[in-house]
Design an enzyme around this catalytic site. Structure first.
Site, PDB file in Angstrom:
ATOM      1  N   ASP A  38       0.875  -1.172   0.000  1.00 16.64           N
ATOM      2  CA  ASP A  38       0.000   0.000   0.000  1.00 16.64           C
ATOM      3  C   ASP A  38       0.910   1.219   0.000  1.00 16.64           C
ATOM      4  O   ASP A  38       2.121   1.079  -0.165  1.00 16.64           O
ATOM      5  CB  ASP A  38      -0.966  -0.044   1.193  1.00 16.64           C
ATOM      6  CG  ASP A  38      -0.240  -0.261   2.510  1.00 16.64           C
ATOM      7  OD1 ASP A  38       0.697   0.507   2.805  1.00 16.64           O
ATOM      8  OD2 ASP A  38      -0.570  -1.220   3.234  1.00 16.64           O
ATOM      9  N   LYS A  60      -5.533   0.791   1.187  1.00 21.83           N
ATOM     10  CA  LYS A  60      -6.825   1.293   1.647  1.00 21.83           C
ATOM     11  C   LYS A  60      -6.630   2.778   1.825  1.00 21.83           C
ATOM     12  O   LYS A  60      -5.812   3.212   2.619  1.00 21.83           O
ATOM     13  CB  LYS A  60      -7.201   0.662   2.981  1.00 21.83           C
ATOM     14  CG  LYS A  60      -7.112  -0.836   2.967  1.00 21.83           C
ATOM     15  CD  LYS A  60      -7.596  -1.387   4.297  1.00 21.83           C
ATOM     16  CE  LYS A  60      -7.325  -2.863   4.390  1.00 21.83           C
ATOM     17  NZ  LYS A  60      -6.090  -3.140   5.137  1.00 21.83           N
ATOM     18  N   MET A 175      -3.374   6.900  13.325  1.00 17.26           N
ATOM     19  CA  MET A 175      -4.654   7.028  12.615  1.00 17.26           C
ATOM     20  C   MET A 175      -5.632   7.926  13.377  1.00 17.26           C
ATOM     21  O   MET A 175      -6.834   7.650  13.425  1.00 17.26           O
ATOM     22  CB  MET A 175      -5.269   5.631  12.406  1.00 17.26           C
ATOM     23  CG  MET A 175      -4.395   4.733  11.549  1.00 17.26           C
ATOM     24  SD  MET A 175      -5.027   3.048  11.389  1.00 17.26           S
ATOM     25  CE  MET A 175      -4.546   2.337  12.958  1.00 17.26           C
TER      26      MET A 175
HETATM   27  N1  SAH Z   1       2.408  -0.499  11.280  1.00 18.49           N
HETATM   28  C1  SAH Z   1       2.583   0.939  11.249  1.00 18.49           C
HETATM   29  C2  SAH Z   1       1.300   1.650  11.615  1.00 18.49           C
HETATM   30  C3  SAH Z   1       0.139   1.340  10.685  1.00 18.49           C
HETATM   31  S1  SAH Z   1      -1.285   2.291  11.021  1.00 18.49           S
HETATM   32  C4  SAH Z   1       3.755   1.332  12.132  1.00 18.49           C
HETATM   33  O1  SAH Z   1       4.258   0.505  12.902  1.00 18.49           O
HETATM   34  O2  SAH Z   1       4.200   2.472  12.038  1.00 18.49           O
HETATM   35  C5  SAH Z   1      -1.049   3.681   9.982  1.00 18.49           C
HETATM   36  C6  SAH Z   1      -0.735   4.904  10.805  1.00 18.49           C
HETATM   37  O3  SAH Z   1       0.620   4.885  11.217  1.00 18.49           O
HETATM   38  C7  SAH Z   1      -0.884   6.214  10.094  1.00 18.49           C
HETATM   39  O4  SAH Z   1      -2.230   6.636  10.041  1.00 18.49           O
HETATM   40  C8  SAH Z   1      -0.066   7.124  10.987  1.00 18.49           C
HETATM   41  O5  SAH Z   1      -0.751   7.410  12.183  1.00 18.49           O
HETATM   42  C9  SAH Z   1       1.075   6.214  11.345  1.00 18.49           C
HETATM   43  N2  SAH Z   1       2.258   6.382  10.487  1.00 18.49           N
HETATM   44  C10 SAH Z   1       2.918   5.413   9.834  1.00 18.49           C
HETATM   45  N3  SAH Z   1       4.014   5.894   9.215  1.00 18.49           N
HETATM   46  C11 SAH Z   1       4.043   7.231   9.487  1.00 18.49           C
HETATM   47  C12 SAH Z   1       4.928   8.302   9.158  1.00 18.49           C
HETATM   48  N4  SAH Z   1       6.007   8.101   8.417  1.00 18.49           N
HETATM   49  N5  SAH Z   1       4.637   9.532   9.624  1.00 18.49           N
HETATM   50  C13 SAH Z   1       3.566   9.760  10.390  1.00 18.49           C
HETATM   51  N6  SAH Z   1       2.696   8.782  10.729  1.00 18.49           N
HETATM   52  C14 SAH Z   1       2.927   7.540  10.295  1.00 18.49           C
END
Ligand code: SAH
Length: 251
Positions: A38, A60, A175
């Protein structure tokens, strides 16, 4: 397990570009025959996916799902059952709000071999990039990572907001942009100090990273004024006072 059945790699790409990806992630990506991805891994990593692999966007995006979760799981299993090496690529770590846990279960149910490749999670590295440690002896000895996806006004919320409002630790919300106003309200209504500092870090560790700093009282208005958009990490708690604006993680 039967190796001819192929394998699914549940891979975390880390929070930013290639430099924050693990060596193992690079290896399995470069050897993959199919990559289900994604947009969360970001442009730099997506542009580095090998030409020889079949690449399928299963993202998504807001309410518009390119593919539903069960369809993603079916694809993943089907390719592995054809004997292929399949990478399911996710931003951050695959087991933090990435539905990696469910995908692991599905693979097991179909007797498909799985390898998990952990990634650096945005929940910790994105605040760190601007000098905010999620714990600190003076400010927080515990940290709670929650999804802000749920409407906190909902009675049957899976999150115990009353308990959360009384926590002396750090709250990290992923999120959470859409529901930020409601979340700030519900925390204050349940007794959290409205002057508690809050940071929103958009597109952390990407070239266009941006921070918005406020308090529980001001942050929603600020986020509207500045048109804050996902992906963003929200941090609530005393550790936010350590923010200086200096970016201290190399991209
Ligand atoms: N598995 C991921 C999180 C997935 S949920 C992790 O461990 O980081 C998706 C959310 O992660 C986004 O809506 C945001 O809140 C956050 N996110 C992921 N990468 C990001 C980034 N580079 N900068 C800011 N928020 C991020």
């Amino acid at each position: 397990m039967d190796n001819k059945k192929g394998i699914v790699y549940l891979v975390g790409s880390g929070p930013g570009g290639i430099s924050l990806m693990t060596h193992r992630a690079r290896e399995v990506i470069d050897n993959a025959q199919v990559i289900l991805y994604d947009q969360l891994p970001g442009e730099e990593i997506l542009a580095s996916l090998p030409d020889h692999a079949e690449k399928i966007d299963v993202g998504k995006y807001g309410d518009h799902h390119v593919r539903e979760q069960d369809e993603i799981e079916q694809l993943m299993v089907r390719y592995a059952e054809q004997g292929l090496r399949v990478v399911r690529l996710k931003g951050g770590d695959p087991f933090l709000f990435g539905r990696g846990g469910e995908e692991l279960e599905i693979c097991r149910a179909h007797n498909v071999q799985v390898e998990v490749v952990p990634g650096i999670t945005s929940a910790i590295a994105v605040p760190a990039s601007v000098g905010i440690p999620v714990t600190h002896r003076k400010h927080a000895s515990q940290v709670t990572i929650i999804t802000g996806n749920e409407d906190p006004a909902k009675k049957e919320s899976a999150i115990d907001w009353e308990w959360l409002a009384k926590t002396t630790g750090t709250i990290v919300i992923l999120m959470g942009v859409k529901n930020l106003g409601k979340i700030a309200d519900v925390l204050v209504q349940n007794g959290m100090n409205p002057e508690t500092p809050v940071a929103i870090i958009e597109r952390g560790l990407r070239p266009d990273q941006r921070e918005t700093i406020g308090t529980l009282r001001t942050i929603h208005t600020l986020s509207l004024e500045r048109e804050v958009r996902p992906p963003a990490v929200i941090v609530i708690g005393g550790v936010v006072s350590l923010y200086t604006g200096e970016h201290i993680i190399s991209r």
